[in-house]
Design an enzyme around this catalytic site. Structure first.
Site, PDB file in Angstrom:
ATOM      1  N   THR A 128      -0.952 -24.434  10.639  1.00  0.00           N
ATOM      2  CA  THR A 128      -1.621 -23.199  10.203  1.00  0.00           C
ATOM      3  C   THR A 128      -1.912 -22.294  11.404  1.00  0.00           C
ATOM      4  OG1 THR A 128      -3.814 -24.176  10.455  1.00  0.00           O
ATOM      5  CG2 THR A 128      -2.759 -24.412   8.286  1.00  0.00           C
ATOM      6  N   GLN A 133       0.831  -1.209   0.000  1.00  0.00           N
ATOM      7  CA  GLN A 133       0.000   0.000   0.000  1.00  0.00           C
ATOM      8  C   GLN A 133       0.866   1.261   0.000  1.00  0.00           C
ATOM      9  OE1 GLN A 133      -3.123  -0.557  -0.316  1.00  0.00           O
ATOM     10  NE2 GLN A 133      -3.779   1.581  -0.342  1.00  0.00           N
ATOM     11  N   GLU A 176       4.181 -25.451   8.952  1.00  0.00           N
ATOM     12  CA  GLU A 176       4.539 -25.725  10.361  1.00  0.00           C
ATOM     13  C   GLU A 176       3.326 -25.546  11.278  1.00  0.00           C
ATOM     14  OE1 GLU A 176       7.514 -26.853  11.491  1.00  0.00           O
ATOM     15  OE2 GLU A 176       8.445 -26.845   9.512  1.00  0.00           O
TER      16      GLU A 176
HETATM   17  C1  LIG Z   1       5.771 -24.207   0.726  1.00  0.00           C
HETATM   18  C2  LIG Z   1       5.376 -25.301   1.675  1.00  0.00           C
HETATM   19  C3  LIG Z   1       6.348 -26.111   2.239  1.00  0.00           C
HETATM   20  C4  LIG Z   1       5.992 -27.157   3.101  1.00  0.00           C
HETATM   21  N1  LIG Z   1       6.970 -27.962   3.620  1.00  0.00           N
HETATM   22  C5  LIG Z   1       6.621 -29.032   4.377  1.00  0.00           C
HETATM   23  C6  LIG Z   1       7.604 -29.966   4.844  1.00  0.00           C
HETATM   24  O1  LIG Z   1       8.801 -29.811   4.596  1.00  0.00           O
HETATM   25  N2  LIG Z   1       7.193 -31.030   5.567  1.00  0.00           N
HETATM   26  C7  LIG Z   1       5.879 -31.242   5.857  1.00  0.00           C
HETATM   27  O2  LIG Z   1       5.566 -32.234   6.517  1.00  0.00           O
HETATM   28  N3  LIG Z   1       4.933 -30.384   5.431  1.00  0.00           N
HETATM   29  C8  LIG Z   1       5.265 -29.296   4.699  1.00  0.00           C
HETATM   30  N4  LIG Z   1       4.298 -28.439   4.242  1.00  0.00           N
HETATM   31  C9  LIG Z   1       2.900 -28.763   4.539  1.00  0.00           C
HETATM   32  C10 LIG Z   1       2.264 -27.821   5.539  1.00  0.00           C
HETATM   33  O3  LIG Z   1       2.779 -28.047   6.825  1.00  0.00           O
HETATM   34  C11 LIG Z   1       0.747 -28.018   5.449  1.00  0.00           C
HETATM   35  O4  LIG Z   1       0.320 -27.533   4.190  1.00  0.00           O
HETATM   36  C12 LIG Z   1       0.031 -27.296   6.568  1.00  0.00           C
HETATM   37  O5  LIG Z   1       0.318 -27.873   7.820  1.00  0.00           O
HETATM   38  C13 LIG Z   1      -1.485 -27.316   6.377  1.00  0.00           C
HETATM   39  O6  LIG Z   1      -1.940 -28.609   6.159  1.00  0.00           O
HETATM   40  P1  LIG Z   1      -2.845 -28.908   4.887  1.00  0.00           P
HETATM   41  O7  LIG Z   1      -2.202 -28.317   3.686  1.00  0.00           O
HETATM   42  O8  LIG Z   1      -3.138 -30.359   4.900  1.00  0.00           O
HETATM   43  O9  LIG Z   1      -4.161 -28.063   5.146  1.00  0.00           O
HETATM   44  P2  LIG Z   1      -5.519 -28.599   5.771  1.00  0.00           P
HETATM   45  O10 LIG Z   1      -5.232 -29.370   7.016  1.00  0.00           O
HETATM   46  O11 LIG Z   1      -6.307 -29.240   4.691  1.00  0.00           O
HETATM   47  O12 LIG Z   1      -6.207 -27.239   6.198  1.00  0.00           O
HETATM   48  C14 LIG Z   1      -7.014 -26.463   5.325  1.00  0.00           C
HETATM   49  C15 LIG Z   1      -7.649 -25.342   6.141  1.00  0.00           C
HETATM   50  O13 LIG Z   1      -8.480 -25.901   7.167  1.00  0.00           O
HETATM   51  C16 LIG Z   1      -8.062 -25.432   8.436  1.00  0.00           C
HETATM   52  N5  LIG Z   1      -8.197 -26.497   9.440  1.00  0.00           N
HETATM   53  C17 LIG Z   1      -7.807 -27.792   9.329  1.00  0.00           C
HETATM   54  N6  LIG Z   1      -8.058 -28.459  10.456  1.00  0.00           N
HETATM   55  C18 LIG Z   1      -8.612 -27.562  11.321  1.00  0.00           C
HETATM   56  C19 LIG Z   1      -9.090 -27.632  12.651  1.00  0.00           C
HETATM   57  N7  LIG Z   1      -9.026 -28.764  13.369  1.00  0.00           N
HETATM   58  N8  LIG Z   1      -9.595 -26.517  13.206  1.00  0.00           N
HETATM   59  C20 LIG Z   1      -9.645 -25.352  12.508  1.00  0.00           C
HETATM   60  N9  LIG Z   1      -9.220 -25.223  11.238  1.00  0.00           N
HETATM   61  C21 LIG Z   1      -8.705 -26.310  10.660  1.00  0.00           C
HETATM   62  C22 LIG Z   1      -6.587 -25.068   8.250  1.00  0.00           C
HETATM   63  O14 LIG Z   1      -6.151 -24.163   9.243  1.00  0.00           O
HETATM   64  C23 LIG Z   1      -6.615 -24.478   6.858  1.00  0.00           C
HETATM   65  O15 LIG Z   1      -7.059 -23.147   6.921  1.00  0.00           O
HETATM   66  C24 LIG Z   1       4.632 -27.372   3.408  1.00  0.00           C
HETATM   67  C25 LIG Z   1       3.656 -26.532   2.849  1.00  0.00           C
HETATM   68  C26 LIG Z   1       4.009 -25.511   1.995  1.00  0.00           C
HETATM   69  C27 LIG Z   1       2.927 -24.637   1.413  1.00  0.00           C
END
Ligand SMILES: Cc1cc2nc3c(=O)[nH]c(=O)nc-3n(C[C@H](O)[C@H](O)[C@H](O)COP(=O)(O)OP(=O)(O)OC[C@H]3O[C@@H](n4cnc5c(N)ncnc54)[C@H](O)[C@@H]3O)c2cc1C
Length: 248
Positions: free
Chosen positions: A216, A187, A214
């Protein structure tokens, strides 16, 4: 060992992967065991992920394991200890995300303070408009607060004190701060904030992942909220007082 896991940092370049696996999913977290797996093993493949919003200099991959043979001596810890190992790794991973997020806020401060004194509108530098000053002031305040939060977690780690709660607080606060201030940095740069001529558009894109990986921001809020309500204490017991933590 068979299975897959997407979104793995350094997945295509790592020589070894820590794989958390189970033989019986009905055991839940108590059935998870951790293994050190050689990524050159037969049946192990890593596929790069492209098209990311941010972190474009960082390698991210999807891993696939198809009947990979893993020697018993590659087990890390004991059978069923995988969840504990993963959680202790998260306390450190979340901590580094918090520190990195403060780095994003500091990057915003550095870029914005310079630009705000160069760009002039209505006869003066935009930094002399109070609404611009306010955005920069909030960046500075949150950078200082975020730094203190992750340094508190660091202090507890150095002392060997459980710090899941404090690390979650630091990760949540700093990740949210990075997003808020990267948004405001764009901004402050006006139209130029929308281009890659200046670093703030990258800060804006890179900040988003800070409240995703790590754990959300919602998961951090679960940890902190459940701890505050006494539903589940993040450090295994209630925090006596914030002052007591500072004295550790
Ligand atoms: C660039 C990048 C690098 C990464 N590197 C690694 C790595 O090296 N090793 C590894 O293991 N992982 C890695 N990840 C994975 C990352 O840790 C996950 O994407 C993250 O923990 C979210 O999990 P998910 O994608 O399954 O989302 P989901 O669990 O599907 O969540 C989707 C949405 O629902 C919400 N949600 C889910 N459950 C709940 C709940 N119980 N209460 C409230 N809200 C909820 C979440 O907060 C989010 O907003 C990486 C991700 C990215 C983007």
């Amino acid at each position: 060992m068979s299975g897959s896991k997407t979104w793995i940092s350094c997945g295509t370049i790592a020589h070894y992967a820590l794989i958390f696996a189970t033989v019986d999913s009905s055991l839940g977290h108590k059935g998870i065991t951790c293994f050190i797996v050689d990524t050159k093993s037969k049946g192990f493949t890593a596929q790069p992920i492209h098209g990311k919003l941010g972190l474009r200099a960082s390698d991210t991959a999807a891993l696939f394991l198809d009947e990979v043979r893993v020697p018993a001596e590659n087990m890390l810890g004991q059978v069923g200890e995988g969840f504990k190992i993963a959680m202790s790794a998260l306390d450190n991973g979340r901590f580094s995300v918090a520190a990195g997020a403060v780095g994003v806020v500091q990057g915003c401060i550095d870029a914005c303070t310079k630009y705000a004194m160069e760009r002039r509108t209505f006869g003066k530098p935009i930094g002399e408009h109070q609404q611009v000053q306010a955005m920069i002031a909030d960046m500075v305040a949150d950078a200082e607060a975020g730094r203190l939060l992750y340094l508190r977690a660091a202090h507890l780690k150095n002392k060997g004190v459980r710090n899941t709660r404090e690390t979650s607080i630091a990760k949540l606060f700093c990740g949210e701060a990075a997003n808020k201030h990267a948004h405001n940095a764009v901004q402050i740069f006006g139209g130029y904030g929308f281009s890659d001529e200046y670093p703030v558009e990258r800060f804006f894109r890179d900040a988003k992942v800070l409240n995703i990986y790590e754990g959300t921001r919602e998961i951090q809020r679960l940890i902190i909220g459940q701890d505050a309500l006494g539903i589940r204490y993040a450090n295994g017991k209630p925090v006596e007082s914030v002052q007591a933590l500072a004295m550790v």
